[in-house]
Design a protein around this motif. Structure first.
Motif, short mmCIF file in Angstrom:
data_model
loop_
_atom_site.label_atom_id
_atom_site.label_comp_id
_atom_site.label_asym_id
_atom_site.label_seq_id
_atom_site.Cartn_x
_atom_site.Cartn_y
_atom_site.Cartn_z
N SER A 158 22.74 32.72 67.93
CA SER A 158 21.74 32.56 68.98
C SER A 158 22.34 32.71 70.37
CB SER A 158 21.08 31.18 68.86
OG SER A 158 20.42 31.05 67.61
N MET A 161 17.11 26.16 67.04
CA MET A 161 18.31 25.34 67.06
C MET A 161 18.01 23.89 67.46
SD MET A 161 20.33 27.37 65.82
CE MET A 161 21.61 26.14 65.77
N GLY A 180 24.35 29.17 63.32
CA GLY A 180 23.10 29.33 64.07
C GLY A 180 23.34 29.40 65.57
N ALA A 215 18.16 26.92 61.30
CA ALA A 215 19.22 27.56 62.07
C ALA A 215 19.31 29.06 61.81
CB ALA A 215 20.56 26.90 61.75
N LYS A 216 19.28 29.46 60.53
CA LYS A 216 19.49 30.87 60.19
C LYS A 216 18.18 31.65 60.10
CE LYS A 216 23.73 29.99 57.53
NZ LYS A 216 24.41 30.14 56.23
N LYS A 267 15.80 30.37 63.63
CA LYS A 267 16.59 30.36 64.88
C LYS A 267 16.10 29.26 65.83
CE LYS A 267 19.04 34.11 63.88
NZ LYS A 267 18.48 34.41 62.56
#
Length: 660
Positions: free
Chosen positions: A186, A157, A182, A151-152, A155
């Motif tokens: 995004s 998702m 995230g 997520a971080k 990216k």
């Protein structure tokens, strides 16, 4: 010495390495370790690695001839904590695999932490495969780390959501926070809020980090969708019977969303519904203070800051202070701004100003807008790593305070330091040229934007450049720029042209530009007033009367003048015309007393025209009028002879301060 004694010595040495140690004590223990040959003991080496900085820790680890999983975990953790060196964590992970060591949950957690800093899809996939192979996919800590990487870091998702959906244990807030954060970063704000609603329905207690991520998502929700989300959140509270801490978190979000929507009464109502426990969370206070600041209610924002400081168990953070400093800038409350600066020093946060450029920039902006340039320069010079944003604010601050040469000097300094200016930099430089009358420099800067720095001027750059030309009397050139720019002229462009016309020209051109200003900004009184003045200048009184009728019919009103004065940390606001200040009767009484004293003195004549509807001829006393000289829109006194005196409501309030 037999093996039993050696083992006993090694155990005692490892025990000595527990907890915090001074540098001298650590070196003494390390010397004893070498003397006893304990440097090859894995437990001793593991604890030594944890005490040393990276380079020495690497030497301790590399001296091990047969390291087991524990020193490997220790060195991977140390490497992962250093962003610049975190890429080496994978190398040590591969090395332990080559030594046929089996990674454990700590190994994976440390490696995944390193992967967030150096993002490489192949490495993450390799670690993910190992997690599945070794059987740690059911471990919540490992899954949280893997989720955070997708997520971080990457990216990605889709992959992050897949990991989240397959997790057996979703009871920890960290996994929800990683996914919400995230989504927010995004640009998937809708999904972030959907997940937040699901989270509160599961009665999972949000923490500060989680709420910051949720509010970050709220900041990017389209304005047309705000009403739907507010309705969904309110229904969630009403229909699901949520426990207090989850309803508090929803009311915090509602506080922020209503503020974005401009409905401050609703925003305050949502804040008041937050319970005492919820108000111990700084995020709730930050939401309401920011909402007031964004809606131009600076005095209420500062009032809430005082209430927050007095509220038990909650302490303002740098986000609070940034909003509060913005409020100080809006009303020119330098006293509260200085208090915030001193408060941070008192709280031991002086280092934050040197390292947190966002907070330092807000402080610079406040000092500049309050006219305290020396303090702004001090804060600017104290920043360890100056970024282009802090430089832009300093340039703009110098510009608006008439320090055009110094602003240009700072601009040329950043070019010499090979910092790349952006659009904001050039806006500040053009503003400096405009305020200081550097027409030729402004022309060159405007050309260089595109030619040397490949920055396309935006509408605000054109408006500032046109203002520079119009102020200097180059109206024809300014008009050509306005016609040729790739944007439709807005109220700022026409306002700049109109200002130049009023200063240097008159006649039909001024009237035409005034009409164009009215066309693009029909709700503002500025164009009407300027056109009325231009018509009056040409003695076209019937046109003036007709324009005033149009204003009445359209409901256009002149914006009321406003002034503030700070007394004992409280900012008092005065508006032109009818004033709602609670001390108006007392102020009026003192003004009348001053008028009587002046009438009795026989030292000059004054005609007084006040907001009270009075008009008199007065005699001035021989008091020191210089001490009383001030400006306020609610009371105006015009001295005909021999001195200029403007006693105001704010002046009188100062006199009354001991009585209030």
């Amino acid at each position: 010495m037999n093996l039993k004694h050696l083992a006993s010595d090694f155990t005692s040495l490892s025990a000595l390495l527990q907890g915090r140690l001074t540098q001298s004590h650590l070196l003494q223990i390390h010397a004893r370790i070498f003397r006893l040959g304990a440097n090859q003991d894995n437990l001793v080496a593991t604890r030594l690695v944890g005490h040393y900085p990276l380079q020495i820790a690497l030497r301790v680890f590399n001296q091990l001839q047969a390291p087991n999983i524990f020193p490997f975990n220790a060195i991977i953790r140390v490497v992962a904590e250093k962003k610049a060196q975190s890429c080496h964590a994978i190398s040590y992970f591969r090395l332990l695999k080559r030594r046929s060591l089996c990674p454990n949950d700590l190994t994976f957690s440390f490696v995944l932490k390193a992967c967030i800093h150096f993002v490489h899809v192949l490495h993450v996939e390799q670690v993910h495969n190992q997690i599945v192979k070794v059987g740690y996919l059911s471990d919540s800590a490992v899954c949280n780390g893997l989720l955070a990487v997708y997520a971080k870091g990457l990216k990605n998702m889709t992959a992050a959501r897949k990991v989240f959906d397959e997790m057996n244990d979703k009871s920890t807030v960290h996994s929800w926070t990683s996914l919400i954060d995230g989504y927010a970063k995004s640009g998937l704000s809708e999904k972030a809020l959907e997940l937040f609603l699901l989270m509160v329905k599961e009665n999972i207690r949000p923490d500060n980090e989680n709420m910051v991520s949720v509010l970050s998502a709220c900041a990017k929700i389209d304005m047309q969708d705000l009403g739907n989300w507010i309705r969904n959140l309110r229904e969630c509270i009403e229909d699901d019977g949520l426990v207090s801490f989850t309803s508090d978190s929803i009311n915090t979000v509602l506080t922020y969303l209503f503020g974005r929507w401009g409905k401050m009464e609703k925003s305050r109502e949502a804040f008041e519904r937050i319970g005492d426990t919820g108000k111990r969370n700084v995020v709730a206070w930050n939401a309401i203070i920011a909402a007031y600041v964004q809606n131009g209610c600076a005095l209420k924002a500062l009032s809430l800051l005082r209430a927050m400081v007095d509220y038990p168990y909650v302490t303002p953070n740098h986000v609070t202070m940034v909003s509060a400093l913005s409020a100080c800038s809006q009303v020119g409350d330098i006293d509260v701004g200085i208090w915030i600066h001193e408060y941070m020093k008192f709280q031991g946060q002086n280092d934050v100003l040197r390292t947190n450029s966002f907070l330092a920039t807000a402080l610079i902006d406040m000092y500049c807008k309050c006219g305290v340039l020396n303090k702004a320069k001090e804060v600017f010079q104290s920043i360890l790593l100056k970024d282009v944003i802090s430089i832009n604010v300093m340039i703009m601050g110098l510009a608006i305070n008439g320090e055009g040469r110094e602003a240009l000097k700072l601009f040329y300094e950043i070019l010499e330091c090979h910092l790349h200016p952006n659009g904001g930099t050039f806006l500040g430089v053009l503003c400096a040229c405009c305020h200081s009358g550097f027409v030729d420099v402004g022309r060159q800067v405007f050309r260089d934007m595109r030619a040397k720095f490949s920055i396309q001027p935006q509408l605000e750059h054109y408006a500032c450049y046109i203002d520079l030309l119009a102020r200097s009397g180059a109206i024809e050139e300014a008009l050509e720029i306005a016609k040729s720019m790739p944007f439709k002229p807005n109220n700022f462009v026409w306002g700049a042209l109109l200002g130049g016309c009023l200063r240097h020209f008159g006649g039909k051109l001024t009237q035409n530009i005034s009409r164009r200003l009215i066309e693009v900004d029909p709700e503002s009184s500025a164009g009407y007033v300027m056109l009325s003045n231009a018509l009056a200048h040409d003695s076209e009184w019937s046109e003036v009367s007709g324009l005033r009728r149009v204003m009445r019919d359209k409901g256009v009103k002149k914006q009321r003048g406003c002034s503030w004065i700070s007394l004992d940390g409280v900012v008092h606001e005065f508006l032109a015309g009818p004033c709602s200040h609670p001390e108006v009767p007392c102020i009026t009484s003192m003004l009348n007393g001053l008028l009587k004293e002046m009438m009795q003195a026989n030292h000059g004549i004054i005609r007084c025209s006040s907001g009270l509807g009075q008009e008199r001829t007065l005699l001035l006393s021989s008091m020191d009028y210089g001490e009383m000289l001030c400006r306020c829109s609610s009371q105006v006194f015009l001295i005909i002879s021999p001195l200029l005196l403007v006693p105001s409501a704010s002046f009188v309030l100062t006199c009354l301060a001991p009585m209030l």
